[in-house]
Design a protein around this motif. Structure first.
Motif, PDB file in Angstrom:
ATOM      1  N   ALA A  57      59.047  19.549 -19.039  1.00 43.20           N
ATOM      2  CA  ALA A  57      58.708  19.166 -17.667  1.00 43.20           C
ATOM      3  C   ALA A  57      58.857  17.666 -17.459  1.00 43.20           C
ATOM      4  O   ALA A  57      59.309  17.205 -16.404  1.00 43.20           O
ATOM      5  N   ALA A  58      58.486  16.879 -18.456  1.00 44.64           N
ATOM      6  CA  ALA A  58      58.610  15.430 -18.328  1.00 44.64           C
ATOM      7  C   ALA A  58      60.069  14.986 -18.304  1.00 44.64           C
ATOM      8  O   ALA A  58      60.422  14.010 -17.635  1.00 44.64           O
ATOM      9  N   ALA A  59      60.934  15.730 -19.049  1.00 41.31           N
ATOM     10  CA  ALA A  59      62.355  15.360 -19.084  1.00 41.31           C
ATOM     11  C   ALA A  59      63.107  15.803 -17.849  1.00 41.31           C
ATOM     12  O   ALA A  59      64.210  15.322 -17.582  1.00 41.31           O
ATOM     13  N   THR A  60      62.559  16.755 -17.077  1.00 42.58           N
ATOM     14  CA  THR A  60      63.242  17.252 -15.884  1.00 42.58           C
ATOM     15  C   THR A  60      63.050  16.285 -14.728  1.00 42.58           C
ATOM     16  O   THR A  60      61.918  15.905 -14.423  1.00 42.58           O
ATOM     17  N   PRO A  61      64.121  15.847 -14.079  1.00 41.50           N
ATOM     18  CA  PRO A  61      63.965  14.929 -12.945  1.00 41.50           C
ATOM     19  C   PRO A  61      63.156  15.562 -11.818  1.00 41.50           C
ATOM     20  O   PRO A  61      63.180  16.775 -11.616  1.00 41.50           O
ATOM     21  N   VAL A  62      62.475  14.720 -11.087  1.00 44.16           N
ATOM     22  CA  VAL A  62      61.653  15.217  -9.979  1.00 44.16           C
ATOM     23  C   VAL A  62      62.536  15.811  -8.882  1.00 44.16           C
ATOM     24  O   VAL A  62      62.225  16.862  -8.319  1.00 44.16           O
ATOM     25  N   ASN A  63      63.653  15.146  -8.586  1.00 45.19           N
ATOM     26  CA  ASN A  63      64.556  15.601  -7.525  1.00 45.19           C
ATOM     27  C   ASN A  63      65.721  16.394  -8.103  1.00 45.19           C
ATOM     28  O   ASN A  63      66.878  16.188  -7.745  1.00 45.19           O
ATOM     29  N   ARG A  64      65.417  17.304  -8.997  1.00 44.68           N
ATOM     30  CA  ARG A  64      66.472  18.055  -9.694  1.00 44.68           C
ATOM     31  C   ARG A  64      67.322  18.867  -8.717  1.00 44.68           C
ATOM     32  O   ARG A  64      68.550  18.872  -8.802  1.00 44.68           O
ATOM     33  N   ASN A  65      66.696  19.586  -7.799  1.00 47.64           N
ATOM     34  CA  ASN A  65      67.449  20.411  -6.857  1.00 47.64           C
ATOM     35  C   ASN A  65      68.342  19.554  -5.962  1.00 47.64           C
ATOM     36  O   ASN A  65      69.471  19.949  -5.633  1.00 47.64           O
ATOM     37  N   ALA A  66      67.837  18.398  -5.567  1.00 51.93           N
ATOM     38  CA  ALA A  66      68.670  17.510  -4.751  1.00 51.93           C
ATOM     39  C   ALA A  66      69.884  17.037  -5.531  1.00 51.93           C
ATOM     40  O   ALA A  66      71.002  16.961  -4.991  1.00 51.93           O
ATOM     41  N   TYR A  67      69.709  16.732  -6.815  1.00 52.89           N
ATOM     42  CA  TYR A  67      70.848  16.325  -7.647  1.00 52.89           C
ATOM     43  C   TYR A  67      71.869  17.453  -7.773  1.00 52.89           C
ATOM     44  O   TYR A  67      73.082  17.209  -7.730  1.00 52.89           O
ATOM     45  N   LEU A  68      71.375  18.682  -7.933  1.00 57.32           N
ATOM     46  CA  LEU A  68      72.296  19.818  -8.037  1.00 57.32           C
ATOM     47  C   LEU A  68      73.105  19.992  -6.759  1.00 57.32           C
ATOM     48  O   LEU A  68      74.325  20.226  -6.804  1.00 57.32           O
ATOM     49  N   LEU A  69      72.437  19.884  -5.617  1.00 59.67           N
ATOM     50  CA  LEU A  69      73.148  20.034  -4.348  1.00 59.67           C
ATOM     51  C   LEU A  69      74.168  18.913  -4.158  1.00 59.67           C
ATOM     52  O   LEU A  69      75.287  19.147  -3.681  1.00 59.67           O
ATOM     53  N   MET A  70      73.808  17.697  -4.538  1.00 60.62           N
ATOM     54  CA  MET A  70      74.764  16.590  -4.423  1.00 60.62           C
ATOM     55  C   MET A  70      75.951  16.789  -5.360  1.00 60.62           C
ATOM     56  O   MET A  70      77.097  16.492  -5.000  1.00 60.62           O
TER      57      MET A  70
END
Length: 406
Positions: free
Chosen positions: A24-37
């Protein structure tokens, strides 16, 4: 009996709060936004490539040919040949290869233009029989008549020549290919020194580039050699079977050998049609058996053993890559689908130190196969022990008891 035995269900693995917290700590907070970008950026990149496919396709073809011809330079320089002469030899070899292949394609197309009108009556009769069969199973007869009436052998020839002229007959395409085949070997002569300068700063990038060149070279050279053998065998056998245009279909078989999974079905259709027109069902069956044996022997047995792990892509990704690059870059994209996909994997996965875990998902299954082999061996040993029963356990325990008593 063994089928009535109840096997204990595996207990669920205990929770690992530390591992979950670390993930959980290694996962970015805005992970879904990064995927969409990333998806949006990838879509724009693909659309851009499709718009300039007439430039990208010949340039990448020249790059692959230059990579495959690099061993000529290495061999000459090891024997003391100056770098300039070695570069000239590479350029001459590449241009000669392109000219010979273009000449063979021109001969095949001219033969096809002469062959098709000769069999126009037979093709019309075959289409009429096909229309009768379709009408017998309920297809509308008016649609069948429209399709049969619109067929013209001369129009087919014109369409084929138009497609060829649009794909490789443009002056711009030839200029790009020949110019890049002059310039890329010159730059390749300096590439080892350039990579040596970069390696201390970006070792993973340099290693990925070298691995990509080695894997693509092995794949293309092996596929070319096996494709030539496959095309020659098909050509000779089709001549013996009396199938018209045997040289054309042999050359088509060679070209389609670079298209995984799909090329076999593309190459076999014309020989089946012309074999049916001249020899009937016996010739059709012979062609299907011939192509099946040659294709299975070359692409399923010989090629994987020789290529090895150079193309670590799953079958599903390989098939999808052919469709994808054919839509983006046209016929050249379908032929170069494997090198293109390996290039994308190299840029996104191989050069990223955080992405090695993706390789097994893409098809690099050496460690997975070793794990499965060990698991299968353990299961076989367990089944043998169960079949032997308690007597085997007693027999194996007796020597230990005797040793203790002694």
């Amino acid at each position: 009996m063994w089928w009535n035995r109840k096997h204990p269900k595996p207990e669920p693995a205990p929770d690992a709060p530390e591992a979950v917290a670390a993930a959980a700590a290694a996962t970015p907070v805005n992970r879904n936004a990064y995927l969409l970008m990333a998806l949006g950026g990838g879509t724009l990149a693909v659309i851009g490539l499709a718009q300039i496919a007439s430039i990208v396709a010949p340039v990448f073809l020249a790059l692959i040919l230059t990579i495959c011809a690099q061993p000529i330079r290495v061999a000459l320089e090891r024997r003391g040949v100056p770098r300039g002469i070695a570069t000239g030899a590479v350029i001459v070899a590449l241009i000669a290869l392109v000219v010979v292949f273009g000449y063979a394609v021109a001969i095949a197309l001219s033969q096809f233009a002469e062959l098709l009108p000769q069999f126009a009556p037979e093709i019309h009769a075959w289409l009429a029989s096909l229309g009768g069969w379709l009408a017998s199973i309920g297809v509308d007869s008016t649609e069948i008549s429209a399709v049969l009436g619109s067929f013209d052998a001369g129009q087919v020839v014109q369409v084929v020549w138009g497609l060829v002229g649009g794909a490789v007959g443009l002056t711009t395409t030839f200029v790009i290919i020949f110019t890049m085949l002059l310039l890329m070997p010159m730059d390749a002569s300096l590439l080892p020194a350039v990579l040596g300068k970069i390696e201390p700063h970006r070792p993973l990038l340099v290693r990925s580039l070298r691995g990509y060149a080695s894997n693509v070279r092995r794949y293309m050279v092996v596929t070319t050699a096996l494709g030539v053998a496959q095309g020659v065998i098909n050509w000779v056998v089709l001549e013996l079977l009396g199938v018209p245009g045997a040289f054309i279909w042999g050359l088509l078989s060679f070209i389609c050998s670079f298209i995984p999974n799909v090329g076999y079905f593309i190459a076999i259709i014309p020989p089946i049609i012309f074999g049916a027109l001249t020899g009937g069902w016996p010739t059709v069956i012979a062609v299907i058996v011939l192509y099946g044996i040659v294709n299975a022997g070359v692409q399923s047995i010989v090629q994987p053993r020789v290529v090895g792990n150079a193309v670590a892509l799953s079958q599903s990704i390989t098939f999808f890559s052919v469709l994808f690059w054919a839509i983006v870059l046209g016929p050249t994209g379908a032929i170069l689908a494997i090198p293109l996909t390996l290039l994308v994997r190299g840029m996104l996965v191989d050069t990223n130190p955080r992405m090695p875990w993706v390789r097994p998902l893409l098809g690099d299954l050496d460690e997975t196969k070793a794990t499965l082999s060990a698991s299968d061996a353990a299961r076989k040993a367990e089944r043998r022990t169960r079949k032997a029963g308690p007597s085997a356990l007693t027999e194996t325990a007796v020597p230990g008891d005797d040793a203790k008593s002694d």
